[in-house]
Design an enzyme around this catalytic site. Structure first.
Site, PDB file in Angstrom:
ATOM      1  N   SER A 141       0.832  -1.204   0.000  1.00  0.00           N
ATOM      2  CA  SER A 141       0.000   0.000   0.000  1.00  0.00           C
ATOM      3  C   SER A 141       0.864   1.250   0.000  1.00  0.00           C
ATOM      4  CB  SER A 141      -0.884  -0.004   1.245  1.00  0.00           C
ATOM      5  OG  SER A 141      -1.485   1.247   1.445  1.00  0.00           O
ATOM      6  N   TYR A 166      -2.532  -0.182  10.063  1.00  0.00           N
ATOM      7  CA  TYR A 166      -2.691  -0.844   8.751  1.00  0.00           C
ATOM      8  C   TYR A 166      -1.392  -0.729   7.961  1.00  0.00           C
ATOM      9  CZ  TYR A 166      -3.950  -1.284   3.813  1.00  0.00           C
ATOM     10  OH  TYR A 166      -3.973  -1.633   2.493  1.00  0.00           O
TER      11      TYR A 166
END
Length: 337
Positions: A141, A166
């Site tokens: 990501s 995350y």
């Protein structure tokens, strides 16, 4: 070639299955269909792949569209059944897109990210090692870059300061993958996705949140007073990048990280105004302070993946209308005027 695609009921996963099946690959699509967000949307994505809800049974392989899509409901933490699947299917490539997503959700539910993104990823790594998979691609990501002022984001810059849990788990995936590639001579490529949008998008992401609130005459929440920019990347461009990485293994290092983005950040307010225009609505803005874990700007340097022939070619002026057409049809059963 036979490909396992995990997270197949997810946004990126569904589109990835469709594309590789169209290209003629044999696909095993896998998902646990968890309830992080509405499962009806996940089942609808699977139905678009020819996988009927009533036919789904845990750990049972079923057929989808044509002869080259099969689906299995399976949790990536279920090492026993996952290893049986690898042993019987002899995958050439694994495209690992399954993960617990969501920056903000990770603030209040960090354990879910350990279970899926750390333990689940470890299980996938072990299966790829033990069953001699030729190439593992996995979703990282852009969030791993943190809130840096060094732009555009290059794969070579430091990513040791994530600002969300995350992001920390995605950074952990990259480090774990590097170790496996080195220790066991696995071919592994990590893909740092940048703000993906388009049809079948997640309901917890900005495009659906804004469109639903606006359509239902509710105020939209705009964090950091709208002073953010994102490298919005249309789903077809993301999938194009995945295909190029999968098909050009020989051009990649044994372990490599690649950005997949548009390479041109857009102001969040400009994105919202384009969405308003396409929906023919005037949103009621509710400006709010920054949210924990959010970054101000994302901006991909795509030089490395462009060497494989990648070019993000979908402008917002084309991508947003395609998103809106799907959104109105799916949520309100309306065709766009």
């Amino acid at each position: 070639m036979k490909i396992l695609i995990t997270g197949a009921a997810g946004f990126i996963g569904m589109h990835t299955v469709q594309k590789f099946a169209f290209l003629g690959y044999e696909i095993i699509a896998l998902d646990n269909i968890n309830s992080y967000y509405e499962t009806d949307l996940k089942y609808a994505r699977l139905a678009a792949l020819g996988i009927e809800r009533n036919a789904i049974v845990y750990n049972k392989l079923i057929k989808g569209h044509g002869d080259n899509i099969s689906f299995i409901q399976l949790d990536i933490q279920d090492a026993g059944n996952l290893n049986v699947l690898f042993a019987t299917q002899n995958f050439d490539i694994v495209i690992h897109l399954a993960a617990q997503a969501g920056v903000r959700y990770s603030i209040t539910n960090p354990r879910d990210y350990i279970d899926s993104n750390i333990i689940g990823f470890y299980t996938i790594l072990e299966a790829c090692r033990n069953f001699e998979v030729q190439h593992l691609l996995f979703a990282s990501s852009s969030s791993v870059y943190g809130d840096t002022e060094t732009i555009p984001f290059s794969e070579n810059q430091n990513t040791d300061s994530p600002v969300s849990f995350y992001a920390a788990t995605k950074k952990s995936n990259e480090v774990m993958a590097h170790a496996y590639a080195s220790l066991y001579e696995l071919k592994i490529t990590g893909l740092r996705f940048f703000t993906v949008y388009g049809p079948w998008g997640r309901p917890d992401m900005a495009p659906v949140l804004f469109a639903k609130a606006g359509t239902e005459s509710q105020p939209i929440k705009v964090f950091n007073n709208g002073e953010q920019s994102r490298d919005f990347t249309y789903i077809d461009d993301i999938v194009q990048g995945i295909v190029l990485v999968a098909e050009n293994k020989s051009l990649l290092k044994n372990y490599q990280i690649l950005n997949i983005g548009k390479g041109s950040p857009v102001s969040l307010m400009d994105f919202i105004r384009l969405l308003e225009k396409e929906l023919n609505l005037q949103f009621d803005y509710h400006f709010m302070p920054p949210q924990k874990g959010d970054v101000v700007t994302t901006y991909a340097d795509t030089t490395a993946i462009e060497k494989l022939g990648y070019k993000a070619s979908t402008p917002l002026e084309i991508g947003i209308p395609k998103f809106v057409t799907w959104f109105l049809k799916y949520y309100y059963h309306n065709e766009k005027n």
